[in-house]
Design a protein around this motif. Structure first.
Motif, PDB file in Angstrom:
ATOM      1  N   THR A 132      -2.722   3.128   9.996  1.00 29.94           N
ATOM      2  CA  THR A 132      -3.852   3.573  10.908  1.00 29.94           C
ATOM      3  C   THR A 132      -5.164   2.660  10.515  1.00 29.94           C
ATOM      4  O   THR A 132      -6.242   2.981  11.062  1.00 29.94           O
ATOM      5  CB  THR A 132      -4.203   5.107  10.687  1.00 29.94           C
ATOM      6  OG1 THR A 132      -4.549   5.053   9.137  1.00 29.94           O
ATOM      7  CG2 THR A 132      -3.157   5.849  10.697  1.00 29.94           C
ATOM      8  N   TYR A 133      -5.134   1.804   9.315  1.00 26.33           N
ATOM      9  CA  TYR A 133      -6.060   0.900   9.169  1.00 26.33           C
ATOM     10  C   TYR A 133      -6.069  -0.487   9.442  1.00 26.33           C
ATOM     11  O   TYR A 133      -4.921  -1.070   9.392  1.00 26.33           O
ATOM     12  CB  TYR A 133      -6.232   0.979   7.608  1.00 26.33           C
ATOM     13  CG  TYR A 133      -6.723   2.073   6.718  1.00 26.33           C
ATOM     14  CD1 TYR A 133      -6.115   3.350   6.813  1.00 26.33           C
ATOM     15  CD2 TYR A 133      -8.179   2.119   6.452  1.00 26.33           C
ATOM     16  CE1 TYR A 133      -6.800   4.584   6.229  1.00 26.33           C
ATOM     17  CE2 TYR A 133      -8.783   3.215   5.977  1.00 26.33           C
ATOM     18  CZ  TYR A 133      -8.124   4.556   5.658  1.00 26.33           C
ATOM     19  OH  TYR A 133      -8.709   5.392   5.191  1.00 26.33           O
ATOM     20  N   ASP A 149       3.515  -5.429   8.198  1.00 26.30           N
ATOM     21  CA  ASP A 149       4.780  -4.484   8.572  1.00 26.30           C
ATOM     22  C   ASP A 149       4.608  -3.200   8.258  1.00 26.30           C
ATOM     23  O   ASP A 149       4.613  -2.712   7.041  1.00 26.30           O
ATOM     24  CB  ASP A 149       6.044  -4.981   7.728  1.00 26.30           C
ATOM     25  CG  ASP A 149       7.264  -4.463   7.864  1.00 26.30           C
ATOM     26  OD1 ASP A 149       7.383  -3.379   8.745  1.00 26.30           O
ATOM     27  OD2 ASP A 149       8.361  -4.941   7.617  1.00 26.30           O
ATOM     28  N   ASN A 150       4.330  -2.437   8.991  1.00 26.15           N
ATOM     29  CA  ASN A 150       3.869  -0.983   9.094  1.00 26.15           C
ATOM     30  C   ASN A 150       4.997  -0.012   8.477  1.00 26.15           C
ATOM     31  O   ASN A 150       4.739   0.856   7.720  1.00 26.15           O
ATOM     32  CB  ASN A 150       3.150  -0.511  10.334  1.00 26.15           C
ATOM     33  CG  ASN A 150       1.643  -0.861  10.601  1.00 26.15           C
ATOM     34  OD1 ASN A 150       1.143  -1.481   9.612  1.00 26.15           O
ATOM     35  ND2 ASN A 150       1.228  -0.831  11.760  1.00 26.15           N
ATOM     36  N   SER A 151       6.033  -0.467   9.014  1.00 24.44           N
ATOM     37  CA  SER A 151       7.237   0.013   8.284  1.00 24.44           C
ATOM     38  C   SER A 151       7.368  -0.060   6.538  1.00 24.44           C
ATOM     39  O   SER A 151       8.071   0.780   6.069  1.00 24.44           O
ATOM     40  CB  SER A 151       8.706  -0.327   8.813  1.00 24.44           C
ATOM     41  OG  SER A 151       9.010  -1.682   8.673  1.00 24.44           O
ATOM     42  N   THR A 187      -9.224  -2.576   3.191  1.00 22.41           N
ATOM     43  CA  THR A 187      -8.861  -2.253   4.286  1.00 22.41           C
ATOM     44  C   THR A 187     -10.273  -2.075   4.976  1.00 22.41           C
ATOM     45  O   THR A 187     -11.207  -2.724   4.450  1.00 22.41           O
ATOM     46  CB  THR A 187      -8.770  -0.579   4.054  1.00 22.41           C
ATOM     47  OG1 THR A 187     -10.105   0.059   3.447  1.00 22.41           O
ATOM     48  CG2 THR A 187      -7.516  -0.269   3.085  1.00 22.41           C
ATOM     49  N   SER A 188     -10.182  -1.932   6.339  1.00 20.92           N
ATOM     50  CA  SER A 188     -11.495  -1.571   6.878  1.00 20.92           C
ATOM     51  C   SER A 188     -12.181  -0.399   6.506  1.00 20.92           C
ATOM     52  O   SER A 188     -11.614   0.280   5.931  1.00 20.92           O
ATOM     53  CB  SER A 188     -11.194  -1.469   8.835  1.00 20.92           C
ATOM     54  OG  SER A 188     -10.087  -0.471   8.700  1.00 20.92           O
ATOM     55  N   ALA A 209       0.803  -1.174   0.032  1.00 25.14           N
ATOM     56  CA  ALA A 209      -0.069  -0.071  -0.003  1.00 25.14           C
ATOM     57  C   ALA A 209       0.973   1.272   0.051  1.00 25.14           C
ATOM     58  O   ALA A 209       1.050   1.823   0.959  1.00 25.14           O
ATOM     59  CB  ALA A 209      -1.003   0.037   1.158  1.00 25.14           C
ATOM     60  N   PRO A 210       1.643   1.361  -1.127  1.00 20.23           N
ATOM     61  CA  PRO A 210       2.327   2.768  -1.208  1.00 20.23           C
ATOM     62  C   PRO A 210       1.680   3.989  -1.074  1.00 20.23           C
ATOM     63  O   PRO A 210       0.562   4.284  -1.536  1.00 20.23           O
ATOM     64  CB  PRO A 210       2.991   2.517  -2.445  1.00 20.23           C
ATOM     65  CG  PRO A 210       2.041   1.734  -3.490  1.00 20.23           C
ATOM     66  CD  PRO A 210       1.407   0.685  -2.149  1.00 20.23           C
TER      67      PRO A 210
END
Lengths: 117, 108
Positions: free
Chosen positions: A31-32, A73-75, A98-99, A24-25
């Motif tokens: 936050t999702y 991996d949020n990073s 996504t939510s 998801a670039p």
């Protein structure tokens, strides 16, 4: 424009393993909450797994519990689905999504997993 | 697990007509966390309605959702040619976040 890019789909033998990725670039990915949803050929939608924004809470459909693992991996703005002990009935297009938030959600275009000998 | 049953399985209507799609849950859906999606062949699902009755961003006002508890309805007031597709309901109030089996809205 939010883009979710799934990859990793392939032809795999029964009992095999596969890891799917969803990138998801340029998106506030961390936050999702995120989900994996699949669709067998010619069939309806089946929710597979979900994970909280931090990664601390995970959920699974009964059909994949104990065989699939979801992580993120949020990073790297990336979601994963580790699929083990694959069966013919796992054959499907796998979507990441996504939510629901702020009156919308986002879906990728899907990646095809085929389980066959 | 909450089982969602959609009816009818197939709905045959003409452009300009009103469509009423039903989604019944096997137990009460928490806080009306019920969504409706539209899917066309070869495309990803598109969110139409969330929270049982709120329209998603960019969705025309001919689409409306209603209901609570175990009975929910998606209404399309006047069908446009682009509305013919498969529609799914989904509950996202309690895991697993199940989908209904879908209603195929076809041109009569």
């Amino acid at each position: 424009e939010v883009q979710l890019l799934e990859s990793g789909g392939a032809l795999v033998q029964p009992g095999g393993s596969l890891r799917l990725s969803c990138a998801a670039p340029g998106f506030s990915f961390s936050t999702y909450g995120m989900n994996w949803v699949r669709q067998a050929p010619g069939k309806g939608l089946e929710w597979v797994s979900g994970i909280s924004s931090s990664g601390g809470i995970t959920y699974f459909a009964d059909s994949v519990k104990g065989r699939f693992t979801i992580s993120r991996d949020n990073s790297k703005n990336t979601l994963y689905l580790q699929m083990n002990s694959l069966r013919a009935e796992d054959t499907a297009v796998y979507y990441c999504a996504t939510s629901k938030r702020d009156a919308t959600d986002y879906w990728g275009q899907g990646t095809l997993v085929t389980v066959s000998s | 697990e909450i089982v969602l049953t959609q009816s009818p399985g197939t709905l045959s209507l003409s452009p300009g007509e009103r469509a009423t799609l039903s989604c019944r849950a096997s137990q009460s859906v928490s806080s009306s966390y019920l969504a409706w999606y539209q899917q066309k062949p070869g495309q990803s699902p598109r969110l139409l309605i969330y929270g049982a009755s709120a329209r998603a961003t960019g969705i025309p006002d001919r689409f409306s959702g209603s209901g609570s508890g175990t009975d929910f309805t998606l209404t399309i007031s006047r069908l446009e040619p682009e509305d013919f597709a498969v529609y799914y309901c989904q509950q996202y109030g309690s895991s697993p976040y199940t989908f209904g089996q879908g209603t195929n809205l076809e041109i009569k």
